[in-house]
Write an enzyme that holds these catalytic residues in place. Structure first.
Site, PDB file in Angstrom:
ATOM      1  N   GLY A  42     -34.152   1.057  36.455  1.00 18.88           N
ATOM      2  CA  GLY A  42     -33.194   0.042  37.330  1.00 18.88           C
ATOM      3  C   GLY A  42     -34.423   0.302  38.667  1.00 18.88           C
ATOM      4  O   GLY A  42     -34.662   1.323  38.840  1.00 18.88           O
ATOM      5  N   GLY A  44     -33.025   0.367  41.272  1.00 19.01           N
ATOM      6  CA  GLY A  44     -32.442   1.955  42.653  1.00 19.01           C
ATOM      7  C   GLY A  44     -32.921   2.800  41.969  1.00 19.01           C
ATOM      8  O   GLY A  44     -33.859   3.320  42.868  1.00 19.01           O
ATOM      9  N   ALA A  45     -32.811   3.009  40.958  1.00 15.30           N
ATOM     10  CA  ALA A  45     -33.512   4.656  40.673  1.00 15.30           C
ATOM     11  C   ALA A  45     -34.295   4.804  40.869  1.00 15.30           C
ATOM     12  O   ALA A  45     -35.246   5.769  41.418  1.00 15.30           O
ATOM     13  CB  ALA A  45     -32.702   4.978  38.873  1.00 15.30           C
ATOM     14  N   THR A 234     -46.783  -8.345  47.216  1.00 14.79           N
ATOM     15  CA  THR A 234     -47.499  -7.678  45.689  1.00 14.79           C
ATOM     16  C   THR A 234     -47.622  -8.275  44.834  1.00 14.79           C
ATOM     17  O   THR A 234     -47.655  -9.998  44.574  1.00 14.79           O
ATOM     18  CB  THR A 234     -46.839  -6.474  44.895  1.00 14.79           C
ATOM     19  OG1 THR A 234     -45.744  -7.262  44.650  1.00 14.79           O
ATOM     20  CG2 THR A 234     -45.995  -5.466  45.974  1.00 14.79           C
ATOM     21  N   GLY A 236     -50.634  -7.333  41.595  1.00 18.80           N
ATOM     22  CA  GLY A 236     -50.983  -6.972  41.204  1.00 18.80           C
ATOM     23  C   GLY A 236     -51.957  -6.073  41.933  1.00 18.80           C
ATOM     24  O   GLY A 236     -52.813  -5.061  42.384  1.00 18.80           O
ATOM     25  N   THR A 263     -44.677  -1.472  33.919  1.00 20.88           N
ATOM     26  CA  THR A 263     -43.036  -1.509  34.429  1.00 20.88           C
ATOM     27  C   THR A 263     -42.737   0.101  35.266  1.00 20.88           C
ATOM     28  O   THR A 263     -43.659   0.660  35.686  1.00 20.88           O
ATOM     29  CB  THR A 263     -41.683  -0.494  33.424  1.00 20.88           C
ATOM     30  OG1 THR A 263     -41.977  -1.697  31.860  1.00 20.88           O
ATOM     31  CG2 THR A 263     -40.323  -0.453  33.618  1.00 20.88           C
ATOM     32  N   ASP A 267     -41.671  -1.621  42.165  1.00 19.01           N
ATOM     33  CA  ASP A 267     -40.414  -0.035  42.226  1.00 19.01           C
ATOM     34  C   ASP A 267     -41.262   1.414  42.522  1.00 19.01           C
ATOM     35  O   ASP A 267     -41.415   1.373  44.438  1.00 19.01           O
ATOM     36  CB  ASP A 267     -39.868   1.013  41.181  1.00 19.01           C
ATOM     37  CG  ASP A 267     -38.425  -1.004  40.789  1.00 19.01           C
ATOM     38  OD1 ASP A 267     -37.875  -1.691  40.993  1.00 19.01           O
ATOM     39  OD2 ASP A 267     -38.412  -0.460  39.928  1.00 19.01           O
ATOM     40  N   GLY A 302     -43.744   4.368  30.575  1.00 15.37           N
ATOM     41  CA  GLY A 302     -42.493   5.659  30.966  1.00 15.37           C
ATOM     42  C   GLY A 302     -41.837   4.842  32.184  1.00 15.37           C
ATOM     43  O   GLY A 302     -42.417   3.898  32.456  1.00 15.37           O
TER      44      GLY A 302
HETATM   45  O1  RIB Z   1     -38.537  -2.880  37.615  1.00 14.29           O
HETATM   46  C1  RIB Z   1     -38.269  -2.290  36.319  1.00 14.29           C
HETATM   47  C2  RIB Z   1     -36.572  -2.295  36.118  1.00 14.29           C
HETATM   48  O2  RIB Z   1     -36.617  -3.216  36.353  1.00 14.29           O
HETATM   49  C3  RIB Z   1     -36.924  -1.300  35.493  1.00 14.29           C
HETATM   50  O3  RIB Z   1     -36.630  -0.240  35.565  1.00 14.29           O
HETATM   51  C4  RIB Z   1     -35.089  -2.505  34.552  1.00 14.29           C
HETATM   52  O4  RIB Z   1     -34.372  -1.613  34.571  1.00 14.29           O
HETATM   53  C5  RIB Z   1     -35.155  -3.384  35.456  1.00 14.29           C
HETATM   54  O5  RIB Z   1     -34.318  -2.777  36.442  1.00 14.29           O
END
Ligand code: RIB
Length: 325
Positions: A42, A44-45, A234, A236, A263, A267, A302
Site C-alpha cells: 500500500g 502509505g505503508a 519520476t 523510471g 512495485t 514509494d 517484494g
Molecule cells: O506503489 C505500490 C503499491 O501500490 C502496492 O504496494 C499496492 O498496494 C498499491 O497500492
C-alpha cells in the site's frame, strides 16, 4: 549528527498478493503462473516504511479492518519503528488488499499491473483526522497519495497549509479534477510518466533511452498552469526531473539496474526524497539519493521487504563513484 525528521504519512495499507507469470492468459484460457507472494504494502505503508528505514521518525495514519490482513499490515509497519498509535479501525469491514500481476517475459522489461481493492482505506472520514488541526505542526513534512478519500487529503492539506508544513502528493491513482484550493496548497506533486500523461495529455517520448526534455517541460508547464508549484516527475530508468518554481533540476537514475520487481519503486523514491529534504539535503542531493534508493527497491522481489536502508543506498552510491556524505 543529522536531525531525525518527523514525517507524517496519511495513506493506504494494502495486503499485496503478487502473481508472477511469464504469460497473461487470453479470455477463457488458463496458464500456470510461476509463483505467488503475499506481502504487506500500500502506498502509505510503503512510503512510511521507506522513510523510517532511512532514519525518519514516522507516523502513519490509515484505516485497517479488524482482520488478519489488518494485523499483519500494522505489525509490518511497527516492526520498522513506524508509529501506528493514531491508526483508525474499520470495525466491520475488510482491510485493503491488492492483486498485482508481475509479468516476467524472458528478455523483456518486467511490468506490473495492479488491482487495488480499497476496503477500509476508502472508509476514513475527514472528521477522523480533525485532531491534526493543531497536531500537524509537529511534523516536518506530510506525505499523501490518492488511495484514501480525497476529502481526507483535503482536510490534511488545509491543516498543513495553516501551520506551514510542506506536503508531498503522489497522484496515484490519478483524480482528474482536483479542487484548485487543494492543488494550490501542495508543495510537491510527484507523478510518474503515465500519471503525468493522464493529467496533461503529454506523452514523454524516448530516443535511445533518453527522454525528451522538451516534452517533459511542456507537461510541467501545463501542470503549472493548473496551479501546481513543484512538479517532481519520476521517469523510471531515466531518473527524475524536478520542475520547481525557482529552477529545474534533473538527476539520472542509478546505472545498470536490473529490474526484478518495479512495485513500490516510486514509494521508495518519495520516502527517500522527503526524508533527505527534511534532513537538510539540497534538492539535487535528495533526488540522487532517492534515485538510488528506488534502484535498490526495484532490483529486489517484494514490496516492504525490498525497501533499502541508508547503509545500502550509500553503498550503491559509493560503488558508482559517488560519495554522498
Ligand atoms: O506503489 C505500490 C503499491 O501500490 C502496492 O504496494 C499496492 O498496494 C498499491 O497500492
Amino acid at each position: 549528527m543529522e536531525r531525525k525528521p518527523k514525517i507524517l504519512v496519511i495513506g493506504s495499507l494494502v495486503m499485496d498478493q503478487i502473481v508472477i507469470t511469464k504469460e497473461i492468459p487470453q479470455e477463457g484460457r488458463r496458464v500456470f503462473a510461476e509463483d505467488f507472494v503475499k506481502t504487506p504494502g500500500g502506498k502509505g505503508a510503503n512510503q512510511a516504511v521507506q522513510a523510517a528505514r532511512l532514519g525518519a521518525d514516522v507516523t502513519l495514519i490509515g484505516k485497517v479492518g479488524r482482520d488478519i490482513n489488518g494485523e499483519e499490515l500494522l505489525q509490518a509497519c511497527q516492526e520498522e519503528g513506524v508509529d501506528t498509535s493514531k491508526m483508525l479501525y474499520d470495525e466491520d469491514g475488510a482491510s485493503g488488499c491488492a492483486v498485482i500481476i508481475l509479468e516476467k517475459v524472458p528478455g523483456e522489461r518486467r511490468r506490473n499491473r495492479i488491482f487495488v481493492i480499497s476496503g477500509s482505506n476508502m472508509k476514513i472520514r475527514p472528521e477522523e483526522v480533525e485532531f491534526l488541526k493543531e497536531d500537524i505542526s509537529r511534523y516536518d513534512m506530510v506525505m499523501l497519495q490518492n488511495e484514501i478519500p480525497l476529502e481526507v487529503n483535503e482536510t490534511a492539506v488545509r491543516f498543513a497549509c495553516e501551520k506551514g508544513v510542506p506536503v508531498m502528493l503522489k497522484p496515484a491513482p490519478v483524480i482528474r479534477r482536483l479542487p484548485r484550493e487543494f492543488i494550490r496548497h501542495l508543495t510537491y506533486i510527484a507523478p510518474n510518466e503515465q500519471e503525468l500523461r493522464a493529467m496533461t495529455g503529454v506523452i514523454i517520448n524516448r530516443k535511445r533511452g533518453i527522454f525528451n526534455y522538451e516534452e517533459a517541460k511542456v507537461a510541467s508547464a501545463i501542470m503549472r498552469s493548473k496551479g501546481y508549484a513543484n512538479i517532481l516527475t519520476t521517469l523510471g530508468e531515466s531518473g527524475a526531473l524536478l520542475d520547481a518554481t525557482d529552477k529545474t533540476i534533473y538527476k539520472k537514475a542509478a546505472p545498470n539496474t536490473e529490474v526484478v520487481d518495479p512495485t513500490a519503486g516510486s514509494d521508495s523514491f518519495l520516502g527517500a526524497f522527503c526524508t533527505r529534504i527534511c534532513m537538510g539535503d539540497s534538492r539535487g542531493q535528495a533526488l540522487t539519493f532517492a534515485n538510488y534508493a528506488a534502484a535498490i527497491t526495484i532490483s529486489r522481489m517484494g514490496v516492504l521487504s525490498s525497501l533499502p536502508t541508508t547503509e545500502e543506498v550509500v553503498k550503491l552510491l559509493e560503488a558508482n563513484g559517488r560519495s554522498y556524505f
